[in-house]
Design a protein around this motif. Structure first.
Motif, PDB file in Angstrom:
ATOM      1  N   LEU A  96       0.829  -1.202   0.000  1.00  0.00           N
ATOM      2  CA  LEU A  96       0.000   0.000   0.000  1.00  0.00           C
ATOM      3  C   LEU A  96       0.870   1.261   0.000  1.00  0.00           C
ATOM      4  N   LEU A  97       1.882   1.296   0.872  1.00  0.00           N
ATOM      5  CA  LEU A  97       2.688   2.505   1.013  1.00  0.00           C
ATOM      6  C   LEU A  97       3.591   2.764  -0.187  1.00  0.00           C
ATOM      7  N   SER A  98       3.757   1.781  -1.051  1.00  0.00           N
ATOM      8  CA  SER A  98       4.588   1.982  -2.243  1.00  0.00           C
ATOM      9  C   SER A  98       3.805   2.617  -3.388  1.00  0.00           C
ATOM     10  N   GLN A  99       2.516   2.869  -3.174  1.00  0.00           N
ATOM     11  CA  GLN A  99       1.669   3.403  -4.235  1.00  0.00           C
ATOM     12  C   GLN A  99       1.296   4.861  -3.964  1.00  0.00           C
ATOM     13  N   ASP A 100       0.498   5.413  -4.873  1.00  0.00           N
ATOM     14  CA  ASP A 100       0.132   6.829  -4.830  1.00  0.00           C
ATOM     15  C   ASP A 100      -0.822   7.100  -3.668  1.00  0.00           C
ATOM     16  N   PRO A 101      -0.442   7.945  -2.710  1.00  0.00           N
ATOM     17  CA  PRO A 101      -1.349   8.223  -1.586  1.00  0.00           C
ATOM     18  C   PRO A 101      -2.654   8.875  -2.016  1.00  0.00           C
ATOM     19  N   ALA A 102      -2.657   9.567  -3.150  1.00  0.00           N
ATOM     20  CA  ALA A 102      -3.879  10.229  -3.614  1.00  0.00           C
ATOM     21  C   ALA A 102      -4.983   9.214  -3.900  1.00  0.00           C
ATOM     22  N   LEU A 103      -4.595   8.029  -4.379  1.00  0.00           N
ATOM     23  CA  LEU A 103      -5.589   6.987  -4.660  1.00  0.00           C
ATOM     24  C   LEU A 103      -6.310   6.588  -3.379  1.00  0.00           C
ATOM     25  N   TYR A 104      -5.538   6.364  -2.311  1.00  0.00           N
ATOM     26  CA  TYR A 104      -6.136   5.911  -1.056  1.00  0.00           C
ATOM     27  C   TYR A 104      -6.876   7.034  -0.346  1.00  0.00           C
ATOM     28  N   ALA A 105      -6.401   8.264  -0.527  1.00  0.00           N
ATOM     29  CA  ALA A 105      -7.137   9.405   0.021  1.00  0.00           C
ATOM     30  C   ALA A 105      -8.516   9.478  -0.614  1.00  0.00           C
ATOM     31  N   ASP A 106      -8.598   9.297  -1.922  1.00  0.00           N
ATOM     32  CA  ASP A 106      -9.891   9.360  -2.620  1.00  0.00           C
ATOM     33  C   ASP A 106     -10.813   8.226  -2.185  1.00  0.00           C
ATOM     34  N   ILE A 107     -10.271   7.029  -2.083  1.00  0.00           N
ATOM     35  CA  ILE A 107     -11.081   5.874  -1.682  1.00  0.00           C
ATOM     36  C   ILE A 107     -11.667   6.075  -0.290  1.00  0.00           C
ATOM     37  N   LEU A 108     -10.859   6.625   0.620  1.00  0.00           N
ATOM     38  CA  LEU A 108     -11.303   6.796   2.000  1.00  0.00           C
ATOM     39  C   LEU A 108     -12.131   8.057   2.216  1.00  0.00           C
ATOM     40  N   GLN A 109     -11.837   9.105   1.470  1.00  0.00           N
ATOM     41  CA  GLN A 109     -12.467  10.397   1.738  1.00  0.00           C
ATOM     42  C   GLN A 109     -13.674  10.693   0.862  1.00  0.00           C
ATOM     43  N   GLN A 110     -13.770  10.065  -0.307  1.00  0.00           N
ATOM     44  CA  GLN A 110     -14.854  10.409  -1.217  1.00  0.00           C
ATOM     45  C   GLN A 110     -16.020   9.419  -1.193  1.00  0.00           C
ATOM     46  N   ASN A 111     -15.841   8.283  -0.534  1.00  0.00           N
ATOM     47  CA  ASN A 111     -16.940   7.328  -0.409  1.00  0.00           C
ATOM     48  C   ASN A 111     -17.773   7.712   0.816  1.00  0.00           C
ATOM     49  N   PRO A 112     -19.040   8.105   0.635  1.00  0.00           N
ATOM     50  CA  PRO A 112     -19.838   8.585   1.775  1.00  0.00           C
ATOM     51  C   PRO A 112     -20.161   7.509   2.809  1.00  0.00           C
ATOM     52  N   PHE A 113     -19.924   6.246   2.479  1.00  0.00           N
ATOM     53  CA  PHE A 113     -20.216   5.161   3.412  1.00  0.00           C
ATOM     54  C   PHE A 113     -19.011   4.793   4.286  1.00  0.00           C
ATOM     55  N   VAL A 114     -17.845   5.353   4.003  1.00  0.00           N
ATOM     56  CA  VAL A 114     -16.641   5.024   4.769  1.00  0.00           C
ATOM     57  C   VAL A 114     -16.709   5.494   6.222  1.00  0.00           C
ATOM     58  N   PRO A 115     -17.201   6.704   6.523  1.00  0.00           N
ATOM     59  CA  PRO A 115     -17.231   7.122   7.941  1.00  0.00           C
ATOM     60  C   PRO A 115     -17.956   6.145   8.856  1.00  0.00           C
ATOM     61  N   GLU A 116     -19.053   5.560   8.377  1.00  0.00           N
ATOM     62  CA  GLU A 116     -19.785   4.579   9.189  1.00  0.00           C
ATOM     63  C   GLU A 116     -18.918   3.357   9.477  1.00  0.00           C
ATOM     64  N   VAL A 117     -18.158   2.939   8.472  1.00  0.00           N
ATOM     65  CA  VAL A 117     -17.284   1.777   8.641  1.00  0.00           C
ATOM     66  C   VAL A 117     -16.150   2.088   9.616  1.00  0.00           C
ATOM     67  N   ILE A 118     -15.560   3.272   9.488  1.00  0.00           N
ATOM     68  CA  ILE A 118     -14.482   3.668  10.395  1.00  0.00           C
ATOM     69  C   ILE A 118     -14.999   3.773  11.831  1.00  0.00           C
ATOM     70  N   ALA A 119     -16.225   4.277  12.001  1.00  0.00           N
ATOM     71  CA  ALA A 119     -16.814   4.372  13.336  1.00  0.00           C
ATOM     72  C   ALA A 119     -16.960   2.987  13.959  1.00  0.00           C
TER      73      ALA A 119
END
Length: 274
Positions: A198-221
């Motif tokens: 994961l850390l060898s790849q583009d952080p922007a990809l993972y930022a988008d996956i985590l920050q732009q999916n509206p269902f992620v906050p519920e999962v993180i909670a």
């Protein structure tokens, strides 16, 4: 028949271009360095696929949607589906959202999963498109954009969140990774391999996956709640409470526990033989 891949000079576009060529398509690609523009590609091709970073997808779709006709098919390769599909539906074209559940480093798409979200399309167009992938050995999962994004909040969001947390925990403790290799267990090696991948790849990809999916906050909670409860049990030193916590999850996963054991045994065996 012509298939056009916007962003086709990228790694995912380069992976799929020969897939469509083998299916009999003439493949055109546009990108930052090509003479062919997105607009010309959209006007020329029967099938248009948008394969750009998540944060750019809706904008790029917005630039070509007004140009597309009813006799064309518009798709995307994004890790999110609700927003991109809604943007594609503003065109007159048939619309099918696509999400290859793998990165461009795979040697082929055989055995890989592609999630398919038909939004406005005929049965024939859907069948023809999925046949391109299944002929190559891929597995197509049909779902809605909403269900896709809910599942991705777990399949991608939870996975990446936990992996990044593991990496940051190691950093916070000042642990020397090379030193831990002297104490390496097979399971730790698998986990650490995921961290490194994961850390060898583009952080922007993972930022988008985590920050732009509206269902992620519920999962993180839910993840934070689980970590809090488990942390309290461990700190308390209560083996009975730990057993109850552990058993709830064992019952929930059911038969997959045995499948997971078999899968990781196979992975460990491969590592030993490597």
């Amino acid at each position: 028949m012509k298939a056009g891949i916007i962003g086709g000079t990228g790694k995912m576009g380069q992976l799929f271009a020969p897939v469509f060529e083998r299916a009999g398509y003439e493949v055109l690609v546009s990108g930052r360095s090509t003479a062919l523009t997105n607009e010309k590609l959209a006007d020329t091709c029967d099938l248009v696929i948008v394969s750009v970073p998540i944060r750019d997808t809706v904008r790029v779709i917005g630039g070509i949607a007004p140009l597309m006709r009813e006799d064309q098919l518009l798709c995307d390769f994004t890790s999110l589906k609700v927003g991109p599909v809604a943007a594609m539906l503003r065109s007159k074209a048939e619309v099918i959202g696509l999400h290859p559940m793998f990165g461009p480093t795979v040697s082929s798409i055989s055995g890989q999963t592609i999630v398919v979200c038909p939004a406005r399309t005929t049965d024939a167009a859907l069948s023809n498109l999925t046949a391109v992938f299944t002929r190559e050995g891929a597995v197509c999962t049909i779902t809605t954009p909403e269900e896709h994004d809910r599942m991705m909040a777990v399949v991608q969001g939870l996975t990446h969140f936990v992996t990044i947390c593991m990496a940051d925990s190691i950093r916070r403790m000042g642990i020397d990774i090379q030193k831990t290799e002297e104490f390496m267990s097979p399971v730790y090696q698998i986990e650490l391999g995921l961290v490194g991948r994961l850390l060898s790849q583009d952080p922007a990809l993972y930022a988008d996956i985590l920050q732009q999916n509206p269902f992620v906050p519920e999962v993180i909670a839910a993840c934070r709640s689980a970590a809090g409860e488990l942390s309290e049990i461990v700190t308390r030193g209560d083996p009975e409470a730990f057993r109850d916590f552990f058993s709830r999850d064992t019952r929930h996963l059911g038969a997959y526990c045995e499948r997971g054991q078999d899968l990781t045994d196979a992975l460990i065996e491969c590592m030993v033989k490597k």
